[in-house]
Design a protein around this motif. Sequence first.
Motif, PDB file in Angstrom:
ATOM      1  N   TYR A 168     -65.266  53.804 -22.342  1.00  0.00           N
ATOM      2  CA  TYR A 168     -64.377  53.703 -21.187  1.00  0.00           C
ATOM      3  C   TYR A 168     -65.068  54.066 -19.880  1.00  0.00           C
ATOM      4  CZ  TYR A 168     -60.108  52.851 -23.867  1.00  0.00           C
ATOM      5  OH  TYR A 168     -59.128  52.282 -24.664  1.00  0.00           O
ATOM      6  N   GLY A 169     -66.141  54.812 -19.957  1.00  0.00           N
ATOM      7  CA  GLY A 169     -66.906  55.143 -18.762  1.00  0.00           C
ATOM      8  C   GLY A 169     -66.275  56.188 -17.860  1.00  0.00           C
ATOM      9  N   TYR A 170     -65.352  56.979 -18.374  1.00  0.00           N
ATOM     10  CA  TYR A 170     -64.743  58.041 -17.573  1.00  0.00           C
ATOM     11  C   TYR A 170     -65.645  59.283 -17.599  1.00  0.00           C
ATOM     12  CZ  TYR A 170     -60.262  55.703 -16.785  1.00  0.00           C
ATOM     13  OH  TYR A 170     -59.271  54.839 -16.355  1.00  0.00           O
ATOM     14  N   ALA A 171     -65.712  59.987 -16.479  1.00  0.00           N
ATOM     15  CA  ALA A 171     -66.622  61.125 -16.345  1.00  0.00           C
ATOM     16  C   ALA A 171     -65.942  62.429 -16.725  1.00  0.00           C
ATOM     17  CB  ALA A 171     -67.134  61.211 -14.916  1.00  0.00           C
ATOM     18  N   ARG A 172     -66.706  63.330 -17.332  1.00  0.00           N
ATOM     19  CA  ARG A 172     -66.209  64.680 -17.579  1.00  0.00           C
ATOM     20  C   ARG A 172     -66.193  65.433 -16.257  1.00  0.00           C
ATOM     21  NH1 ARG A 172     -65.427  66.471 -22.568  1.00  0.00           N
ATOM     22  NH2 ARG A 172     -65.615  68.637 -21.884  1.00  0.00           N
ATOM     23  N   ASP A 173     -65.175  66.247 -16.049  1.00  0.00           N
ATOM     24  CA  ASP A 173     -65.038  66.983 -14.805  1.00  0.00           C
ATOM     25  C   ASP A 173     -64.482  68.365 -15.109  1.00  0.00           C
ATOM     26  OD1 ASP A 173     -62.567  65.593 -15.501  1.00  0.00           O
ATOM     27  OD2 ASP A 173     -61.768  66.416 -13.636  1.00  0.00           O
ATOM     28  N   ALA A 174     -64.336  69.190 -14.075  1.00  0.00           N
ATOM     29  CA  ALA A 174     -63.931  70.580 -14.277  1.00  0.00           C
ATOM     30  C   ALA A 174     -62.612  70.872 -13.584  1.00  0.00           C
ATOM     31  CB  ALA A 174     -65.007  71.518 -13.736  1.00  0.00           C
ATOM     32  N   ALA A 175     -61.878  71.841 -14.133  1.00  0.00           N
ATOM     33  CA  ALA A 175     -60.587  72.236 -13.572  1.00  0.00           C
ATOM     34  C   ALA A 175     -60.733  72.900 -12.214  1.00  0.00           C
ATOM     35  CB  ALA A 175     -59.872  73.171 -14.530  1.00  0.00           C
ATOM     36  N   THR A 176     -61.946  73.297 -11.871  1.00  0.00           N
ATOM     37  CA  THR A 176     -62.195  73.947 -10.587  1.00  0.00           C
ATOM     38  C   THR A 176     -62.713  72.988  -9.525  1.00  0.00           C
ATOM     39  OG1 THR A 176     -64.384  74.563 -11.412  1.00  0.00           O
ATOM     40  CG2 THR A 176     -62.625  76.202 -11.628  1.00  0.00           C
ATOM     41  N   SER A 177     -62.857  71.704  -9.868  1.00  0.00           N
ATOM     42  CA  SER A 177     -63.369  70.745  -8.893  1.00  0.00           C
ATOM     43  C   SER A 177     -62.319  70.452  -7.827  1.00  0.00           C
ATOM     44  CB  SER A 177     -63.777  69.441  -9.584  1.00  0.00           C
ATOM     45  OG  SER A 177     -62.633  68.737 -10.034  1.00  0.00           O
ATOM     46  N   ALA A 178     -62.754  69.951  -6.692  1.00  0.00           N
ATOM     47  CA  ALA A 178     -61.846  69.663  -5.577  1.00  0.00           C
ATOM     48  C   ALA A 178     -60.857  68.567  -5.916  1.00  0.00           C
ATOM     49  CB  ALA A 178     -62.663  69.284  -4.347  1.00  0.00           C
TER      50      ALA A 178
END
Length: 315
Positions: free
Chosen positions: A91-101
């Motif tokens: 799917y090409g979705y990126a991992r990200d963090a709960a603290t990101s903007a």
Amino acid sequence: MRNILAGLAATLWMIFAVTTAHAWWDAGHMQIAAAAYKSLSPQAKERVDVLLRLNPDYSKWTTGAPDEATARQWAFVHAATWADDIKMRSYGYARDAATSATAGRNIGYADRDQHDYWHYKDLPFSPDGTPLLPPNPVDAVTQLRLMIAALPAASAASDDIRSYDLVWVLHIVGDVHQPLHAVARFTRELPVGDRGGNSEMVIPATGETITLHAYWDRIFGGYFSPFGAVFEATAQDGIGNLEANPELAKIGDPERWIEESAALAKTYAYAAPVSNGSNAVPLTREYETNARNIARSQAALAAARLANLLNAAFQ
């Protein structure tokens, strides 16, 4: 063949569960959606189908459906897995963090982040006084509230956003009724927390060693087709025929849902013989019986609440 596939699914799960969080596996999510679909009003069914058609996977969800009515049902049932599907590399979705903007944004399908932390809200607790770490600033509750508010036609959201929010709501409502999607346990043996049971190992009656979280996730079994999920959910002993407590079903606050799930986790998921550390322990028959009963009642409650909130949003 089913046993072979179940074994393969369990093996793949052990590889995948190290880095990501699911709840109920696909079978559980799809059965919850199938049970909820039975209780949707005609207006809600019409509106959810219009919105689901905007998802790029709609044609895949409806493949093989014998008629239009079945296609709409299958799309709803299968859409409940989309928030987990986008974790797949294809799917090409990126991992990200709960603290990101951008963690708490709501921009529709233009959002190409996985938002793994939207699947749970871990209320921290300790049975032995171990210091607690703070929970994520963005979680299942913050996003459910945002998305549920965006669904009605009176909101300022576009249909693209409503479609995106709908598939997430279908999934997260199921997630937060899995007890281990509502807690993080801190002990002297696990001072940085157990990530909702992902650090404890258990040995169920089937003989393999798996994480406590995975044990609860897989209670409804491995992958089902929409047809299979509808069949299982609406069978005589399926969750679609379990009577959810009507007073509990009326509760529409996701924070209350999390609090209920956390209480069940403390009472049942972490019950003996589960240890305070990561050492693998064999589960008793009593433990496994209680776990199955809690999972079924929670799934039935999730289905009732999901139907209620969609009927209210699309009245």
